[in-house]
Enzyme design. Structure first.
Site, PDB file in Angstrom:
ATOM      1  N   ASN A  91       0.981  -1.072   0.082  1.00 12.34           N
ATOM      2  CA  ASN A  91      -0.200  -0.030  -0.112  1.00 12.34           C
ATOM      3  C   ASN A  91       0.636   1.261  -0.079  1.00 12.34           C
ATOM      4  O   ASN A  91       1.852   1.304   0.535  1.00 12.34           O
ATOM      5  CB  ASN A  91      -0.868  -0.156   1.287  1.00 12.34           C
ATOM      6  CG  ASN A  91      -1.854   1.092   1.435  1.00 12.34           C
ATOM      7  OD1 ASN A  91      -2.303   1.698   0.331  1.00 12.34           O
ATOM      8  ND2 ASN A  91      -1.953   1.611   2.640  1.00 12.34           N
ATOM      9  N   HIS A 100       0.962   5.345   1.107  1.00 15.19           N
ATOM     10  CA  HIS A 100       0.127   6.142   1.911  1.00 15.19           C
ATOM     11  C   HIS A 100       0.791   7.361   1.838  1.00 15.19           C
ATOM     12  O   HIS A 100       2.019   7.622   2.115  1.00 15.19           O
ATOM     13  CB  HIS A 100       0.257   5.447   3.311  1.00 15.19           C
ATOM     14  CG  HIS A 100      -0.638   6.252   4.269  1.00 15.19           C
ATOM     15  ND1 HIS A 100      -1.803   6.033   4.345  1.00 15.19           N
ATOM     16  CD2 HIS A 100      -0.040   6.895   5.327  1.00 15.19           C
ATOM     17  CE1 HIS A 100      -2.341   6.882   5.518  1.00 15.19           C
ATOM     18  NE2 HIS A 100      -1.087   7.569   6.066  1.00 15.19           N
ATOM     19  N   SER A 130       5.002   6.740   2.503  1.00 17.26           N
ATOM     20  CA  SER A 130       5.415   5.585   2.743  1.00 17.26           C
ATOM     21  C   SER A 130       4.836   4.508   1.959  1.00 17.26           C
ATOM     22  O   SER A 130       3.741   4.535   1.216  1.00 17.26           O
ATOM     23  CB  SER A 130       4.965   5.233   4.331  1.00 17.26           C
ATOM     24  OG  SER A 130       5.391   6.243   5.238  1.00 17.26           O
ATOM     25  N   ASP A 146      -2.677   0.556   8.067  1.00 12.10           N
ATOM     26  CA  ASP A 146      -1.450   1.161   7.662  1.00 12.10           C
ATOM     27  C   ASP A 146      -0.257   0.838   8.912  1.00 12.10           C
ATOM     28  O   ASP A 146       0.626   1.719   9.180  1.00 12.10           O
ATOM     29  CB  ASP A 146      -1.553   2.845   7.458  1.00 12.10           C
ATOM     30  CG  ASP A 146      -2.525   3.278   6.468  1.00 12.10           C
ATOM     31  OD1 ASP A 146      -2.607   2.500   5.343  1.00 12.10           O
ATOM     32  OD2 ASP A 146      -3.106   4.090   6.545  1.00 12.10           O
TER      33      ASP A 146
HETATM   34  C1  GAR Z   1      -2.681   8.707  -2.867  1.00 15.92           C
HETATM   35  O1  GAR Z   1      -2.083   9.509  -2.078  1.00 15.92           O
HETATM   36  C2  GAR Z   1      -2.498   7.371  -1.844  1.00 15.92           C
HETATM   37  O2  GAR Z   1      -1.384   7.308  -1.037  1.00 15.92           O
HETATM   38  C3  GAR Z   1      -3.871   7.836  -1.050  1.00 15.92           C
HETATM   39  O3  GAR Z   1      -4.657   8.226  -1.893  1.00 15.92           O
HETATM   40  C4  GAR Z   1      -3.886   8.802  -3.066  1.00 15.92           C
HETATM   41  C5  GAR Z   1      -4.432   8.469  -4.304  1.00 15.92           C
HETATM   42  O4  GAR Z   1      -4.264   9.362  -5.197  1.00 15.92           O
HETATM   43  N1  GAR Z   1      -4.235   6.604  -0.214  1.00 15.92           N
HETATM   44  C6  GAR Z   1      -4.652   6.671   1.041  1.00 15.92           C
HETATM   45  O5  GAR Z   1      -4.661   7.808   1.577  1.00 15.92           O
HETATM   46  C7  GAR Z   1      -4.886   5.386   1.587  1.00 15.92           C
HETATM   47  N2  GAR Z   1      -4.886   5.559   2.985  1.00 15.92           N
HETATM   48  P1  GAR Z   1      -4.154   8.881  -7.035  1.00 15.92           P
HETATM   49  O6  GAR Z   1      -5.720   8.427  -6.930  1.00 15.92           O
HETATM   50  O7  GAR Z   1      -4.116  10.194  -7.527  1.00 15.92           O
HETATM   51  O8  GAR Z   1      -3.161   8.099  -7.250  1.00 15.92           O
END
Ligand code: GAR
Length: 206
Positions: free
Chosen positions: A106, A108, A135, A144
């Site tokens: 994942n 984060h 991360s 997480d």
């Molecule tokens: C990313 O920043 C990812 O790390 C986060 O959602 C965003 C997706 O962006 N995920 C979380 O927060 C999970 N807890 P994207 O759709 O533009 O790739």
């Protein structure tokens, strides 16, 4: 060649970066399918690359377990070596994590274990920290809380709002994610070994 399934919920900008990286014949991994829990904007990136997509709509299932069972079934069809959660904004049920772990990772937008959960960027801003980060972790059954594979600090700047900070974190996430997938594919990162070491450390903690 490592085969990868990517799961998203939103715009999929990190997915896009992984697709671009994997288009290089020298890259040792291939994305075989992209899945989502809703009609995600990011599907457009997969379609552009001719990569199959599937959707397991969260809203159509009575429980996390039932949703996760269908997601697990879809993933089995594609038999990926690795599952990448790239902005999937749902917790997976333990049955799915147990089936896939440690070959499920994942990304984060915070420097874990700081600011886990769905609002990593917002929570960092609210805490008034001077730096946060990005991360990439192995997914376990916590929020997480799995072993950290890569992480990097990102400064919080005066005047940052959630969007501005998140947009500065995402390029760092992308770089880390691509590098982790590359290192898993090349065998440089042994997820099973990292997970079992982490489990051993936890068992021997006071
Ligand atoms: C990313 O920043 C990812 O790390 C986060 O959602 C965003 C997706 O962006 N995920 C979380 O927060 C999970 N807890 P994207 O759709 O533009 O790739």
């Amino acid at each position: 060649m490592l085969t990868v399934a990517v799961l998203i919920s939103g715009t999929g900008s990190n997915l896009r970066a992984l697709l671009d990286a994997a288009a290089d014949p020298e890259f040792p991994a291939r994305i075989v399918v992209v899945g989502a829990d809703r009609e995600a904007e990011g599907f457009a990136h997969a379609e552009e690359y001719g990569i199959p997509t599937f959707m397991v709509p969260w809203a159509m299932f009575a429980s996390r377990e039932e949703w996760g069972a269908e997601l697990a079934a879809q993933l089995r069809v594609w038999r990926p070596d690795l599952v990448v959660l790239s902005g999937l904004m749902r917790l997976l049920p333990a049955t799915l994590v147990d089936e896939r772990s440690p070959r499920i990772i994942n990304t984060h937008p915070a420097y874990l274990p700081e600011f886990p959960g769905a609002h990593g960027v917002r929570d960092a801003l609210a805490a008034g920290v001077e730096q946060t980060g990005a991360s990439v972790i192995i997914v376990d059954n916590g929020v997480d809380s799995g072993p950290i594979l890569a992480q990097e600090r990102v400064p919080v700047l005066a005047g940052d709002d959630e969007h501005a900070l998140h947009e500065r974190i995402k390029p760092v996430e992308r770089r880390l994610l691509i590098d982790v997938v590359r290192r898993v594919a090349s065998g440089e990162l042994d997820l099973a070994q990292i997970a079992s070491r982490a489990a051993g450390a936890e068992a021997s903690a006071p």
